[in-house]
Design a protein around this motif. Structure first.
Motif, mmCIF file in Angstrom:
data_model
loop_
_atom_site.group_PDB
_atom_site.id
_atom_site.type_symbol
_atom_site.label_atom_id
_atom_site.label_comp_id
_atom_site.label_asym_id
_atom_site.label_seq_id
_atom_site.Cartn_x
_atom_site.Cartn_y
_atom_site.Cartn_z
ATOM 1 N N VAL A 50 0.856 -1.260 0.121
ATOM 2 C CA VAL A 50 -0.122 -0.166 0.121
ATOM 3 C C VAL A 50 0.591 1.219 -0.074
ATOM 4 C CG1 VAL A 50 -2.050 1.393 1.148
ATOM 5 C CG2 VAL A 50 -1.795 -0.782 1.336
ATOM 6 N N ALA A 51 0.805 2.242 -0.731
ATOM 7 C CA ALA A 51 1.340 3.602 -1.362
ATOM 8 C C ALA A 51 0.631 4.422 -1.723
ATOM 9 C CB ALA A 51 2.986 2.957 -1.438
ATOM 10 N N CYS A 52 1.053 5.614 -1.551
ATOM 11 C CA CYS A 52 0.467 6.471 -2.786
ATOM 12 C C CYS A 52 1.466 7.510 -4.264
ATOM 13 C CB CYS A 52 0.779 8.109 -1.876
ATOM 14 S SG CYS A 52 -1.064 7.330 -0.641
ATOM 15 N N GLY A 53 0.835 7.549 -5.005
ATOM 16 C CA GLY A 53 1.589 8.337 -6.050
ATOM 17 C C GLY A 53 3.165 7.586 -6.554
ATOM 18 N N THR A 54 3.869 8.470 -6.341
ATOM 19 C CA THR A 54 5.390 7.210 -7.141
ATOM 20 C C THR A 54 5.152 6.030 -6.090
ATOM 21 O OG1 THR A 54 6.088 9.277 -8.484
ATOM 22 C CG2 THR A 54 7.678 7.560 -7.471
ATOM 23 N N ALA A 55 5.044 6.043 -4.642
ATOM 24 C CA ALA A 55 5.923 5.283 -3.561
ATOM 25 C C ALA A 55 4.893 3.903 -4.836
ATOM 26 C CB ALA A 55 5.237 5.657 -2.731
ATOM 27 N N PHE A 56 3.502 4.420 -4.824
ATOM 28 C CA PHE A 56 2.148 3.453 -5.553
ATOM 29 C C PHE A 56 2.972 2.523 -7.131
ATOM 30 C CE2 PHE A 56 -1.398 2.110 -7.806
ATOM 31 C CZ PHE A 56 -1.668 0.949 -7.222
ATOM 32 N N TYR A 57 4.086 2.944 -7.505
ATOM 33 C CA TYR A 57 4.012 2.808 -8.587
ATOM 34 C C TYR A 57 5.072 1.465 -8.522
ATOM 35 C CZ TYR A 57 1.289 6.004 -11.234
ATOM 36 O OH TYR A 57 -0.026 6.397 -11.185
ATOM 37 N N GLU A 81 -7.336 4.610 -0.670
ATOM 38 C CA GLU A 81 -8.831 3.521 -1.533
ATOM 39 C C GLU A 81 -8.698 2.276 -0.631
ATOM 40 O OE1 GLU A 81 -11.007 3.244 -3.767
ATOM 41 O OE2 GLU A 81 -10.713 5.569 -3.992
ATOM 42 N N PHE A 82 -7.726 1.913 0.268
ATOM 43 C CA PHE A 82 -7.082 0.718 0.984
ATOM 44 C C PHE A 82 -7.692 1.021 2.289
ATOM 45 C CE2 PHE A 82 -5.161 -1.075 4.155
ATOM 46 C CZ PHE A 82 -4.943 -2.122 3.716
ATOM 47 N N ARG A 83 -7.582 2.063 2.704
ATOM 48 C CA ARG A 83 -7.977 1.864 3.787
ATOM 49 C C ARG A 83 -9.020 2.556 4.533
ATOM 50 N NH1 ARG A 83 -6.921 8.735 5.975
ATOM 51 N NH2 ARG A 83 -7.928 8.133 7.228
ATOM 52 N N TYR A 84 -10.366 2.964 3.178
ATOM 53 C CA TYR A 84 -11.218 3.028 3.709
ATOM 54 C C TYR A 84 -12.272 1.410 2.723
ATOM 55 C CZ TYR A 84 -10.507 7.538 4.159
ATOM 56 O OH TYR A 84 -10.489 8.705 4.782
ATOM 57 N N ARG A 85 -11.587 0.546 2.373
ATOM 58 C CA ARG A 85 -12.599 -0.259 1.583
ATOM 59 C C ARG A 85 -12.452 -1.473 2.969
ATOM 60 N NH1 ARG A 85 -9.607 -4.133 -1.511
ATOM 61 N NH2 ARG A 85 -7.331 -2.343 -1.427
ATOM 62 N N GLU A 86 -11.915 -1.711 3.864
ATOM 63 C CA GLU A 86 -12.314 -2.575 5.069
ATOM 64 C C GLU A 86 -11.841 -3.759 3.961
ATOM 65 O OE1 GLU A 86 -15.373 -2.471 8.063
ATOM 66 O OE2 GLU A 86 -15.566 0.157 7.198
ATOM 67 N N PRO A 87 -10.479 -3.622 3.972
ATOM 68 C CA PRO A 87 -10.276 -5.483 2.757
ATOM 69 C C PRO A 87 -9.768 -6.034 4.444
ATOM 70 C CG PRO A 87 -8.386 -3.600 3.019
ATOM 71 C CD PRO A 87 -9.806 -2.374 3.269
ATOM 72 N N PRO A 88 -10.642 -7.083 3.980
ATOM 73 C CA PRO A 88 -9.899 -8.891 4.562
ATOM 74 C C PRO A 88 -9.208 -8.764 4.605
ATOM 75 C CG PRO A 88 -11.485 -9.291 3.221
ATOM 76 C CD PRO A 88 -11.314 -7.797 3.134
ATOM 77 N N GLU A 103 5.416 10.047 6.820
ATOM 78 C CA GLU A 103 4.933 10.998 6.894
ATOM 79 C C GLU A 103 3.123 11.283 6.051
ATOM 80 O OE1 GLU A 103 5.499 11.657 10.187
ATOM 81 O OE2 GLU A 103 6.952 11.533 10.509
ATOM 82 N N THR A 104 3.099 10.022 5.279
ATOM 83 C CA THR A 104 2.344 10.030 3.808
ATOM 84 C C THR A 104 0.327 9.750 4.969
ATOM 85 O OG1 THR A 104 3.098 10.220 2.292
ATOM 86 C CG2 THR A 104 0.468 9.595 1.878
ATOM 87 N N ALA A 105 -0.361 10.522 5.250
ATOM 88 C CA ALA A 105 -1.514 10.557 5.834
ATOM 89 C C ALA A 105 -2.389 9.188 5.845
ATOM 90 C CB ALA A 105 -2.593 12.090 6.252
ATOM 91 N N ASP A 106 -2.369 8.776 4.140
ATOM 92 C CA ASP A 106 -3.474 8.547 4.556
ATOM 93 C C ASP A 106 -2.920 6.700 4.013
ATOM 94 O OD1 ASP A 106 -6.264 9.169 3.693
ATOM 95 O OD2 ASP A 106 -4.876 9.597 1.575
ATOM 96 N N THR A 107 -1.136 6.809 3.810
ATOM 97 C CA THR A 107 0.001 5.406 3.902
ATOM 98 C C THR A 107 -0.285 5.345 5.367
ATOM 99 O OG1 THR A 107 0.780 5.828 2.249
ATOM 100 C CG2 THR A 107 1.688 4.019 3.567
ATOM 101 N N LEU A 108 -0.124 5.820 5.991
ATOM 102 C CA LEU A 108 -0.013 5.676 7.873
ATOM 103 C C LEU A 108 -1.269 4.871 8.351
ATOM 104 C CD1 LEU A 108 0.949 5.919 10.584
ATOM 105 C CD2 LEU A 108 0.438 8.483 10.457
ATOM 106 N N ALA A 109 -2.132 5.938 7.589
ATOM 107 C CA ALA A 109 -4.163 5.477 8.201
ATOM 108 C C ALA A 109 -3.868 3.535 7.492
ATOM 109 C CB ALA A 109 -4.900 6.149 7.757
ATOM 110 N N ALA A 110 -3.698 3.647 6.828
ATOM 111 C CA ALA A 110 -3.728 2.155 6.342
ATOM 112 C C ALA A 110 -2.756 1.053 7.281
ATOM 113 C CB ALA A 110 -3.014 2.121 4.368
ATOM 114 N N LEU A 111 -2.073 1.764 7.367
ATOM 115 C CA LEU A 111 -0.610 0.307 7.901
ATOM 116 C C LEU A 111 -1.744 0.491 9.414
ATOM 117 C CD1 LEU A 111 1.475 -0.343 9.483
ATOM 118 C CD2 LEU A 111 2.374 2.144 9.910
ATOM 119 N N ARG A 112 -2.589 1.821 10.441
ATOM 120 C CA ARG A 112 -2.842 1.870 11.415
ATOM 121 C C ARG A 112 -4.180 0.813 11.310
ATOM 122 N NH1 ARG A 112 -2.393 8.030 12.896
ATOM 123 N NH2 ARG A 112 -0.099 7.701 13.875
ATOM 124 N N TYR A 113 -5.102 0.943 9.946
ATOM 125 C CA TYR A 113 -5.503 -0.122 9.772
ATOM 126 C C TYR A 113 -5.388 -1.954 9.262
ATOM 127 C CZ TYR A 113 -9.303 -3.456 7.396
ATOM 128 O OH TYR A 113 -10.201 -3.548 7.545
#
Ligand code: M6R
Length: 361
Positions: A50-57, A81-88, A103-113
């Motif tokens: 999971v990542a954003c932008g260039t890190a996602f590529y 997308e990942f963080r709100y999908r509640e993926p199993p 420090e990317t907010a969405d990536t951090l939230a995905a990690l916490r999930y």
């Protein structure tokens, strides 16, 4: 601090052979890889990146590597997308979070999930003291050094390297790669700084091509296999700093829509080392040429010999063994964006509307 370069981005592109060499010295030993032993892929059923932008590529390229080199089912997603999908999340899985800044907010939230839902959360970061590094069960540094340019360059190739090393270890842990195959891949990675130096010598040619690219309204990037995410990365880099509309497509998708865009005014940049998918990509490229699209073919000597005829231009890269060409072809993609932006006179290091670190959702 720009060490004689006009922009941080130019400096950071140019120092990739050196920083990648440093990262190689850290991650490769004489006969294997230096990764924490607790990162054991032998009984892992799935990976999620999971990542954003260039890190996602970078994750998108790595998916090919984890699947082909290690035979691990591998999912990738953008963090927002990942963080709100509640993926199993299967417990017998690892979740990897790739972020230059950490420090990317969405990536951090995905990690916490994922915390507590998977066997291990792993951070792949450039800033070891960052939130993502601190909160993950395990943090691996990409060792790119400080990256100042908003357009990520050396962090991308160093992310690729760390992920490649992990995929190779996974390949060994799972018995998917023989020792001979594994050693061969390590040799390919060891050769990369030298190949990158050779790739950088195309800068003057790229600067000339960029003067014409700068006139375009739209530019397409095409690639197949692990070069497809690189096409996406090339397009992102170009739009970020030159403000030219650019799209990356899987070559095979061309006929499913985007070919309608092609005419004499649309440059199409084809990233295609002479690998097992080359002929397929060339036939897509010929469809573009038949509609007078302006093809720039980025390939190696064999590719030039067999397919450069009739293109608008080509760039010759050194030969690189599969499947690690994305590490090398990232450089011409970055240089194309850089010189096109220079030709347009935009602010390369501080593009409009963008921040180096996206700490808001
Ligand atoms: O710090 P991160 O790697 O988490 O940042 C992710 C993206 O914001 C970043 O890669 C962005 O897409 C760059 N500007 C791309 O050049």
């Amino acid at each position: 601090e720009k060490a004689g370069y006009k922009h941080f981005m130019a400096k950071e592109i140019a120092e990739q052979p050196v920083v990648l060499g440093d990262a190689l010295r850290h991650y490769l030993t004489l006969d294997g890889v230096n990764l924490p032993p607790e990162l054991d892929f032998s009984s892992i059923e799935r990976l999620t990146l999971v990542a954003c932008g260039t890190a996602f590529y970078a994750c998108s390229v790595a998916k090919y590597w984890f699947e082909t080199l290690a035979g691990i089912p591998c999912e990738i997603d953008v963090a927002s997308e990942f963080r709100y999908r509640e993926p199993p999340m299967p417990i017998q899985s690892y979740a990897l979070f790739v972020s230059q800044s950490g420090e990317t907010a969405d990536t951090l939230a995905a990690l916490r999930y994922c915390a507590g839902k998977v066997a291990k959360t792993v951070a792949v970061v450039n800033v070891p003291s960052s939130s993502i590094a601190r909160e993950a069960d395990l943090a691996l540094p990409i060792l790119a050094g400080v990256e100042v340019g908003v357009a990520s360059t050396k962090a991308f190739t160093c992310q690729l390297l760390a992920l490649a090393v992990m995929a190779l270890k996974a390949g060994r842990d799972r018995g998917h790669l023989t020792k001979v195959q594994f050693d061969g891949h390590l040799d390919t990675l060891r050769a990369m700084p030298g190949l990158m130096n050779a790739a950088l010598t195309t800068a003057d040619d790229i600067a000339k091509l960029a003067e014409q690219l700068a006139e375009a309204q739209d530019i397409l990037f095409l690639g197949r296999g692990p070069m497809y995410p690189l096409a996406l990365e090339g397009a992102l880099k170009l739009k970020e700093i030159s403000y030219i509309h650019a799209e990356g497509y899987a070559s095979g998708e061309l006929k499913h829509g985007p070919i309608a865009l092609i005419d004499r005014t649309v440059p199409v940049i084809v990233m295609a080392p002479h690998d097992k998918l080359f002929d397929k990509t060339v036939s897509n490229m010929q469809e573009v040429m038949a509609r007078h699209g302006k093809v720039l073919l980025v390939t190696d000597g064999k590719g030039v010999a067999s397919a450069a005829e009739g293109t608008w231009a080509h760039l010759r890269m050194p030969e690189v063994a599969e499947p690690f060409a994305p590490l090398l072809y990232a450089l011409p993609a970055q240089l194309l964006a850089y010189y096109t932006a220079i030709a347009k006179g935009t602010d390369v290091d501080q593009p409009r509307n963008l921040a180096k670190s996206v700490t808001v959702e």
